[in-house]
Design an enzyme around this catalytic site. Structure first.
Site, mmCIF file in Angstrom:
data_model
loop_
_atom_site.group_PDB
_atom_site.id
_atom_site.type_symbol
_atom_site.label_atom_id
_atom_site.label_comp_id
_atom_site.label_asym_id
_atom_site.label_seq_id
_atom_site.Cartn_x
_atom_site.Cartn_y
_atom_site.Cartn_z
ATOM 1 N N ASP A 71 0.865 -1.181 0.000
ATOM 2 C CA ASP A 71 0.000 0.000 0.000
ATOM 3 C C ASP A 71 0.900 1.230 0.000
ATOM 4 O O ASP A 71 1.803 1.326 0.828
ATOM 5 C CB ASP A 71 -0.917 0.014 1.230
ATOM 6 C CG ASP A 71 -2.117 0.941 1.074
ATOM 7 O OD1 ASP A 71 -1.928 2.076 0.588
ATOM 8 O OD2 ASP A 71 -3.234 0.546 1.442
ATOM 9 N N LEU A 80 -9.412 6.261 10.532
ATOM 10 C CA LEU A 80 -9.467 5.608 11.839
ATOM 11 C C LEU A 80 -10.859 5.126 12.221
ATOM 12 O O LEU A 80 -11.012 4.317 13.133
ATOM 13 C CB LEU A 80 -8.926 6.548 12.923
ATOM 14 C CG LEU A 80 -7.507 7.070 12.680
ATOM 15 C CD1 LEU A 80 -7.058 7.930 13.853
ATOM 16 C CD2 LEU A 80 -6.531 5.928 12.449
ATOM 17 N N GLN A 81 -11.880 5.603 11.517
ATOM 18 C CA GLN A 81 -13.256 5.167 11.785
ATOM 19 C C GLN A 81 -13.447 3.685 11.489
ATOM 20 O O GLN A 81 -14.328 3.039 12.038
ATOM 21 C CB GLN A 81 -14.198 6.036 10.941
ATOM 22 C CG GLN A 81 -15.612 5.537 10.774
ATOM 23 C CD GLN A 81 -15.854 5.042 9.347
ATOM 24 O OE1 GLN A 81 -14.912 4.831 8.576
ATOM 25 N NE2 GLN A 81 -17.111 4.857 8.999
ATOM 26 N N ARG A 82 -12.583 3.091 10.643
ATOM 27 C CA ARG A 82 -12.798 1.702 10.232
ATOM 28 C C ARG A 82 -11.504 0.904 10.061
ATOM 29 O O ARG A 82 -11.540 -0.322 10.052
ATOM 30 C CB ARG A 82 -13.577 1.660 8.907
ATOM 31 C CG ARG A 82 -12.802 2.284 7.754
ATOM 32 C CD ARG A 82 -13.641 2.693 6.577
ATOM 33 N NE ARG A 82 -12.827 3.360 5.552
ATOM 34 C CZ ARG A 82 -12.445 4.624 5.632
ATOM 35 N NH1 ARG A 82 -12.803 5.356 6.659
ATOM 36 N NH2 ARG A 82 -11.706 5.162 4.677
ATOM 37 N N LYS A 95 0.721 3.304 5.728
ATOM 38 C CA LYS A 95 -0.190 2.298 6.278
ATOM 39 C C LYS A 95 0.492 0.962 6.507
ATOM 40 O O LYS A 95 0.210 0.272 7.489
ATOM 41 C CB LYS A 95 -1.398 2.127 5.356
ATOM 42 C CG LYS A 95 -2.351 3.306 5.381
ATOM 43 C CD LYS A 95 -3.578 3.065 4.514
ATOM 44 C CE LYS A 95 -4.522 4.250 4.588
ATOM 45 N NZ LYS A 95 -5.735 4.042 3.757
ATOM 46 N N ASP A 139 -9.346 -0.684 -3.554
ATOM 47 C CA ASP A 139 -10.613 0.043 -3.611
ATOM 48 C C ASP A 139 -10.914 0.641 -4.978
ATOM 49 O O ASP A 139 -11.660 1.604 -5.081
ATOM 50 C CB ASP A 139 -10.641 1.152 -2.552
ATOM 51 C CG ASP A 139 -9.581 2.228 -2.800
ATOM 52 O OD1 ASP A 139 -8.790 2.065 -3.758
ATOM 53 O OD2 ASP A 139 -9.547 3.218 -2.051
ATOM 54 N N ASN A 140 -10.320 0.064 -6.051
ATOM 55 C CA ASN A 140 -10.642 0.580 -7.379
ATOM 56 C C ASN A 140 -10.509 -0.523 -8.413
ATOM 57 O O ASN A 140 -9.732 -1.468 -8.246
ATOM 58 C CB ASN A 140 -9.754 1.775 -7.736
ATOM 59 C CG ASN A 140 -8.296 1.388 -7.863
ATOM 60 O OD1 ASN A 140 -7.848 0.957 -8.927
ATOM 61 N ND2 ASN A 140 -7.531 1.509 -6.772
ATOM 62 N N CYS A 198 -13.929 5.753 -0.498
ATOM 63 C CA CYS A 198 -14.882 5.978 0.587
ATOM 64 C C CYS A 198 -15.075 7.465 0.855
ATOM 65 O O CYS A 198 -16.109 7.871 1.384
ATOM 66 C CB CYS A 198 -14.388 5.275 1.852
ATOM 67 S SG CYS A 198 -14.319 3.480 1.697
ATOM 68 N N CYS A 258 -8.620 -14.810 -19.030
ATOM 69 C CA CYS A 258 -8.442 -16.229 -18.683
ATOM 70 C C CYS A 258 -8.980 -17.188 -19.739
ATOM 71 O O CYS A 258 -8.854 -18.403 -19.579
ATOM 72 C CB CYS A 258 -9.079 -16.544 -17.333
ATOM 73 S SG CYS A 258 -10.896 -16.540 -17.343
#
Length: 271
Positions: A71, A80-82, A95, A139-140, A198, A258
């Protein structure tokens, strides 16, 4: 279910490890042999945010031998909320460094490899090929498709999760088996699907924990060879009603990633 092919020597567990992991070892489906496989496993996790934090915590607690965290982002106060592996004091830190500190206090036996960069091309392919299981905690869509192409090329199982607003998704792509579908079979790059961070859409904090923890469970099952994975099955969670739905999907014979006509020409892999 097939156990992950593991070329690494399976270690003998010492007395302290037998005690630490005794609740796993008491399970007939895991036992000493299964726990030893976990201790020998190499897991690649891309994304150390909302999904990666709970997944990493449970994989470390379970005693995975090597956990590579990728990352290039830094901890922000809004995380920090999650993102439960990061503390307030870690704001501004990478991170992967923050998560590695937390994981080291949880289980110092686990080797944590930190990669605070945006990997692409041959670098991504090399990391995927060195892993036994890959977790997509990104996240993408661009990143997810790049990871998928690398996993198809290296024939590595991929556990994919997503969480936004109150909606979660979870599935596994067992790319060791050429008859199984890949991420592109389910989510094509050419369609109308959209994604976003987010910061744009918001996310219900416990949802990331539920999906990330489930990703860890799928990874451990692949390592041990336990039960049935979610290969070919997409789990959908609506956290507002706490209802799970399941959608089945199949391999696309004409898949440009594939499909039989395309596997030998995967092209450049970027992330």
């Amino acid at each position: 279910m097939t156990t992950c092919t593991n070329p690494h020597a399976v270690p003998d567990l010492d007395d302290a490890q037998l005690l630490r992991y005794s609740r796993h070892i008491l399970l007939d489906e895991i036992g000493v042999e299964g726990q030893a496989r976990i201790a020998a496993a190499r897991v690649l996790m891309i994304g150390a945010g909302g999904l990666g934090c709970p997944a990493a915590l449970y994989l470390a607690a379970a005693g995975v031998g090597t956990l590579t965290l990728v990352d290039d982002d830094r901890v922000d106060l809004t995380n920090l909320q999650r993102q439960i592996a990061h503390a307030t004091a870690a704001v501004g830190d990478y991170k992967v460094a923050s998560a590695a500190r937390t994981l080291a206090t949880l289980n110092p036996e686990v080797e944590i490899v930190q990669i605070a960069e945006r990997i692409e091309g041959e670098r991504l392919q090399t990391l995927v090929a060195a892993a036994d299981v890959v977790l997509d905690c990104s996240d993408n869509f661009a990143t997810r498709h790049a990871i998928n192409r690398a996993c198809v090329a290296a024939a590595r199982p991929l556990v994919s999760g997503a969480a936004v607003r109150f909606d979660g998704q979870l599935t596994t792509f067992d790319l060791r088996d050429t008859s199984q579908p890949c991420y592109h079979c389910l989510f094509g790059e050419e369609g109308d699907a959209t994604d976003g961070p987010c910061a744009t859409f918001g996310v219900f904090a416990p949802l990331t924990g539920m999906i990330g923890t489930a990703q860890a469970a799928e990874a451990l099952k692949l390592i041990i060879g336990l039960g049935d994975t979610l290969a070919g099955r997409l789990q959908l969670l609506d956290a507002r009603t706490m209802r799970w739905r399941e959608m089945r999907y199949r391999k696309d014979p004409s898949c440009p990633v594939c499909g039989a006509a395309h596997r030998a020409n995967l092209g450049r892999i970027d992330i």
